[in-house]
Design an enzyme around this catalytic site. Sequence first.
Site, PDB file in Angstrom:
ATOM      1  N   ARG A 215       0.835  -1.205   0.000  1.00 22.40           N
ATOM      2  CA  ARG A 215       0.000   0.000   0.000  1.00 22.40           C
ATOM      3  C   ARG A 215       0.867   1.250   0.000  1.00 22.40           C
ATOM      4  O   ARG A 215       1.654   1.470   0.920  1.00 22.40           O
ATOM      5  CB  ARG A 215      -0.916  -0.015   1.219  1.00 22.40           C
ATOM      6  CG  ARG A 215      -1.754  -1.300   1.192  1.00 22.40           C
ATOM      7  CD  ARG A 215      -3.003  -1.205   1.966  1.00 22.40           C
ATOM      8  NE  ARG A 215      -3.788  -2.411   1.737  1.00 22.40           N
ATOM      9  CZ  ARG A 215      -4.977  -2.631   2.239  1.00 22.40           C
ATOM     10  NH1 ARG A 215      -5.542  -1.733   3.012  1.00 22.40           N
ATOM     11  NH2 ARG A 215      -5.626  -3.746   1.962  1.00 22.40           N
ATOM     12  N   ARG A 223       0.968   2.542  13.141  1.00 26.09           N
ATOM     13  CA  ARG A 223       0.211   1.318  12.865  1.00 26.09           C
ATOM     14  C   ARG A 223       0.003   1.030  11.377  1.00 26.09           C
ATOM     15  O   ARG A 223      -0.867   0.279  10.999  1.00 26.09           O
ATOM     16  CB  ARG A 223      -1.114   1.338  13.608  1.00 26.09           C
ATOM     17  CG  ARG A 223      -1.956   2.519  13.253  1.00 26.09           C
ATOM     18  CD  ARG A 223      -3.029   2.683  14.305  1.00 26.09           C
ATOM     19  NE  ARG A 223      -4.057   3.545  13.773  1.00 26.09           N
ATOM     20  CZ  ARG A 223      -5.329   3.232  13.734  1.00 26.09           C
ATOM     21  NH1 ARG A 223      -5.763   2.099  14.188  1.00 26.09           N
ATOM     22  NH2 ARG A 223      -6.186   4.075  13.237  1.00 26.09           N
ATOM     23  N   SER A 361     -11.037  -6.111   8.519  1.00 28.83           N
ATOM     24  CA  SER A 361     -12.222  -5.595   7.837  1.00 28.83           C
ATOM     25  C   SER A 361     -12.785  -6.705   6.982  1.00 28.83           C
ATOM     26  O   SER A 361     -12.024  -7.435   6.351  1.00 28.83           O
ATOM     27  CB  SER A 361     -11.864  -4.444   6.891  1.00 28.83           C
ATOM     28  OG  SER A 361     -11.739  -3.250   7.592  1.00 28.83           O
TER      29      SER A 361
HETATM   30  P1  ATP Z   1      -6.819   1.396   8.297  1.00 33.74           P
HETATM   31  O1  ATP Z   1      -8.140   2.071   8.162  1.00 33.74           O
HETATM   32  O2  ATP Z   1      -6.530   0.963   9.691  1.00 33.74           O
HETATM   33  O3  ATP Z   1      -5.697   2.111   7.649  1.00 33.74           O
HETATM   34  P2  ATP Z   1      -7.799  -0.174   6.139  1.00 33.74           P
HETATM   35  O4  ATP Z   1      -9.238  -0.149   6.479  1.00 33.74           O
HETATM   36  O5  ATP Z   1      -7.257   0.731   5.089  1.00 33.74           O
HETATM   37  O6  ATP Z   1      -6.934   0.021   7.474  1.00 33.74           O
HETATM   38  P3  ATP Z   1      -8.198  -2.792   5.046  1.00 33.74           P
HETATM   39  O7  ATP Z   1      -8.118  -2.577   3.597  1.00 33.74           O
HETATM   40  O8  ATP Z   1      -9.513  -2.907   5.695  1.00 33.74           O
HETATM   41  O9  ATP Z   1      -7.339  -1.660   5.788  1.00 33.74           O
HETATM   42  O10 ATP Z   1      -7.263  -4.035   5.387  1.00 33.74           O
HETATM   43  C1  ATP Z   1      -7.621  -5.089   6.238  1.00 33.74           C
HETATM   44  C2  ATP Z   1      -6.692  -5.178   7.428  1.00 33.74           C
HETATM   45  O11 ATP Z   1      -5.330  -5.236   7.001  1.00 33.74           O
HETATM   46  C3  ATP Z   1      -6.733  -3.973   8.345  1.00 33.74           C
HETATM   47  O12 ATP Z   1      -7.784  -4.099   9.272  1.00 33.74           O
HETATM   48  C4  ATP Z   1      -5.387  -4.043   9.009  1.00 33.74           C
HETATM   49  O13 ATP Z   1      -5.381  -5.022  10.037  1.00 33.74           O
HETATM   50  C5  ATP Z   1      -4.487  -4.539   7.894  1.00 33.74           C
HETATM   51  N1  ATP Z   1      -3.855  -3.422   7.200  1.00 33.74           N
HETATM   52  C6  ATP Z   1      -4.356  -2.712   6.183  1.00 33.74           C
HETATM   53  N2  ATP Z   1      -3.529  -1.753   5.776  1.00 33.74           N
HETATM   54  C7  ATP Z   1      -2.431  -1.852   6.550  1.00 33.74           C
HETATM   55  C8  ATP Z   1      -1.202  -1.143   6.633  1.00 33.74           C
HETATM   56  N3  ATP Z   1      -0.933  -0.142   5.811  1.00 33.74           N
HETATM   57  N4  ATP Z   1      -0.304  -1.531   7.553  1.00 33.74           N
HETATM   58  C9  ATP Z   1      -0.574  -2.564   8.387  1.00 33.74           C
HETATM   59  N5  ATP Z   1      -1.707  -3.272   8.370  1.00 33.74           N
HETATM   60  C10 ATP Z   1      -2.636  -2.935   7.473  1.00 33.74           C
HETATM   61 MG    MG Z   2     -10.509  -1.593   6.958  1.00 39.56          MG
END
Ligand code: ATP
Ligand code: MG
Length: 435
Positions: A215, A223, A361
């Site tokens: 990402r 975090r 999520s």
């Molecule tokens: P956040 O809102 O906390 O940035 P997100 O909603 O963008 O996360 P999702 O696409 O829902 O992230 O990804 C599912 C899970 O993967 C998240 O709940 C988190 O545990 C993990 N995750 C996502 N992006 C990251 C990141 N950049 N670094 C570490 N863990 C991540």
């Molecule tokens: Mg999420």
Amino acid sequence: MESLRTHYSIDVTSKEYGKTISVAGWVEDIRNIGSIAFIILRDRKGTLQITILKKEDIKIFEELVNISRESVISVEGLCKKSDKARNGYEVIPHKVNILSTAETPLPLGVVDKIESELETRLDNRFIDLRKQEIQAIFKIRNEIIAAVHEYLKKENFIEVHTPNIIASSSEGGTDVFKLKYFEKEAFLAQSPQLYKQMLMSTGLDRVYEIAWYFRAEEHNTRRHLNESTAVDLEMAFIKDEEDVMKILENLVFSMWKRACDCKEELDVLKQKIEVPKLPFKRVKYDEVIDKLNNNDCDLKWGADLGSEEEKLLGKIMKKEGHEFYFITKYPIEAKPFYTMPQESKYSRGFDLECKGVEIASGSQRIHDVELLTDRIKACNLNPNDFKSYLKAFRFGMPPHGGFGFGIERFLMNLLDIRNIRECILFPRDRTRLTP
Ligand code: ATP
Ligand code: MG
């Protein structure tokens, strides 16, 4: 067993007393008090003491006391009972083999009392990882991942591996790393989302992957990583998102429970953890808004929770006795395009929160190709970029759902680690690309 070593430090028992053993590892410390010297040797299981009397073997004595700290040696010697030494024995060497000499000074101490900056530690991660308390994190990580495989196998999931080099962004966002793929443009996958959903049309109806997420998020937080790992799962023939949440909470439970069994590592980390109670509390997004608004936090309906809001909610929920809770029935506008809508403005999307931090999520997904195409457009994306994904929905696609569950996020909450960079061997963040 390796030929240079017959025993690890803590595996030596009274059975070996009086016998010759071989040990090998890093020279953690050297104490020379003139007529006698003590070497503390460290291996992957712990440390042991090597004791050398100068008068017994001046050559070995000189060799050992002059060695630099963190050099790698193997030692063959008599295993002698000693109540004063750690582990209850010491090794009296009769053969020493210097396998690798460490340069001085060390860029980072292994057992020094002064704590180094995280940046310095990460710059010298190979030494940082020699510390018992840092290794403990990764030993626990190994165990919780073993628990993932065990639990999901029991639930009839199969492990899959999907592409990391892909042609369109998986989550629809702009936070993607672009790369050149011969004459085409490609992206690093933000998640296996598109592929695991396509697998739902194949009959392999329960799949998971220990996935890499790439990402290109610009923010530097404690975090977020730019390269992270996750348990990414998809399951078909679900009734609704509740089926998915049940698997997720049981998975979290199994992992947490397995971590509780890592007694040695938890001791090293001075952590006490308890298994959570199931089922986890379900809180609707609308209730979350009320709770926040009642606590002087003004979150507009429809917005996703920011880290501050999540933290506040964590405090409120803790007072109510919940460290884990699902936020359910999110507004559709706060969730990705593949999320199943409900009653027009809501969705079947959920987050799992642990101590005020999102750890997963998930949702029921859209399996109707028309609706999915509409949602792609509504999210300002181009259905043409999703052609091969959409095709899998046109020839028989069962109802399905799944989640993405960050392994580092989980670990940092499990072990109360402040910075997510501690939970991955070689972190990638906004500025760090080495080591
Ligand atoms: P956040 O809102 O906390 O940035 P997100 O909603 O963008 O996360 P999702 O696409 O829902 O992230 O990804 C599912 C899970 O993967 C998240 O709940 C988190 O545990 C993990 N995750 C996502 N992006 C990251 C990141 N950049 N670094 C570490 N863990 C991540
Ligand atoms: Mg999420």
